[in-house]
Design an enzyme around this catalytic site. Structure first.
Site, PDB file in Angstrom:
ATOM      1  N   ARG A 118       2.197 -33.383  35.791  1.00 37.97           N
ATOM      2  CA  ARG A 118       3.176 -34.472  35.712  1.00 37.97           C
ATOM      3  C   ARG A 118       3.067 -35.175  34.376  1.00 37.97           C
ATOM      4  O   ARG A 118       1.977 -35.548  33.963  1.00 37.97           O
ATOM      5  CB  ARG A 118       2.876 -35.527  36.788  1.00 37.97           C
ATOM      6  N   THR A 122       7.224 -39.980  32.243  1.00 37.02           N
ATOM      7  CA  THR A 122       8.430 -39.745  33.061  1.00 37.02           C
ATOM      8  C   THR A 122       8.081 -39.396  34.511  1.00 37.02           C
ATOM      9  O   THR A 122       8.925 -39.480  35.386  1.00 37.02           O
ATOM     10  CB  THR A 122       9.254 -38.574  32.497  1.00 37.02           C
ATOM     11  N   ASP A 214      -6.229 -40.004  42.085  1.00 37.90           N
ATOM     12  CA  ASP A 214      -5.802 -38.731  41.485  1.00 37.90           C
ATOM     13  C   ASP A 214      -6.562 -37.584  42.155  1.00 37.90           C
ATOM     14  O   ASP A 214      -7.778 -37.432  41.965  1.00 37.90           O
ATOM     15  CB  ASP A 214      -6.085 -38.764  39.977  1.00 37.90           C
ATOM     16  N   ASP A 217      -8.488 -35.078  39.826  1.00 37.13           N
ATOM     17  CA  ASP A 217      -9.700 -35.669  39.243  1.00 37.13           C
ATOM     18  C   ASP A 217     -10.806 -35.797  40.286  1.00 37.13           C
ATOM     19  O   ASP A 217     -11.988 -35.582  39.989  1.00 37.13           O
ATOM     20  CB  ASP A 217      -9.384 -37.043  38.653  1.00 37.13           C
TER      21      ASP A 217
END
Ligand code: PRP
Ligand code: URA
Length: 223
Positions: A118, A122, A214, A217
């Site tokens: 991603r 944006t 995340d 991560d």
């Protein structure tokens, strides 16, 4: 209206192609993932266990055929899975954490990979890799990614698989935001979407709230 009734009402507002899973073991394990104190090793193990539980549900209509087996007592006809053409396709990176859990159920499944990240500004996905098993058009394909946030990555992954001939697709996501579910189901009303938990919303960075942070991560110990 109690909380369970409220949740049911929200679930019912989505398309019939969305399957909200409700097993208590799944809910318990998702809560462990949410906890910021859960370390990489435990996080990875639990993502894999959740994938197995979700795969169990997503594969509950696998066709069976009667096979003759000799028990120590006598011969009998007994059901076995027929036509084992399956593929698991994780969306890189975080989807990788779900592969082992699915393979523990169906060890003969082939594994493809779709690489998407991603854009931080944006929040739209960018493709960097796509390799699928041969005869993808003949396979039942489980696409796996722990997170369905804006839905951009999920929609793109299915598009890439469809462009290469994949048709029979099911999408498995551990945590989803309503925005992502709406985007996915309007793009692919015919693709069953299995969700471990529907969360409240996205924040200004398009992260799922309350979410788990995340996923990539936390699985790989980066950042
Ligand atoms: C995360 C996650 C999904 C995607 C979901 O991946 O694993 O693929 O974001 O967001 P979306 O629904 O808004 O598209 P990310 O792009 O962070 O890559 P990573 O797994 O390599 O960390
Ligand atoms: N990707 C993640 O890993 N987490 C989110 O909350 C949203 C996208």
């Amino acid at each position: 209206m109690n909380n369970m009734e409220k949740e049911k009402k929200i679930h019912n507002s989505f398309a019939d192609s969305v399957i909200f899973l409700d097993h208590p073991l799944l809910k318990h394990k998702i809560s462990i993932l949410r906890d910021r104190r859960t370390g990489t090793n435990e996080f990875r193990t639990i993502v894999s266990e959740i994938a197995m539980l979700m795969g169990y549900e997503a594969l509950r209509d696998l066709p069976l055929e009667q096979i003759e087996v000799e028990t120590p007592v006598e011969a009998c006809l007994t059901p076995m899975i027929s036509g084992k053409k399956l593929a698991v396709v994780p969306i890189l990176r975080a989807g990788l954490g779900m592969v082992e859990g699915i393979l523990s159920l169906v060890p003969s499944a082939k594994v493809g990979h779709v690489g998407l990240y991603r854009d931080e500004i944006t929040h739209e996905p960018h493709e960097y890799y796509c390799k699928l098993p041969p005869n993808i058009d003949e396979r039942l394909i489980l696409v796996v990614d722990p997170m369905l946030a804006t839905g951009g990555s999920a929609v793109d992954a299915v598009r890439l698989i469809r462009q290469r001939g994949g048709e029979r697709i099911r999408f498995l996501s551990i945590l989803a935001a309503p925005e992502g579910v709406a985007r996915f189901t309007s793009a692919y009303p015919d693709v069953p979407l299995y969700i471990g938990q529907l969360d409240r919303c996205l924040n200004e960075n398009a992260y799922i709230c309350p979410g788990l942070g995340d996923a990539g991560d936390r699985i790989f110990g980066t950042k």
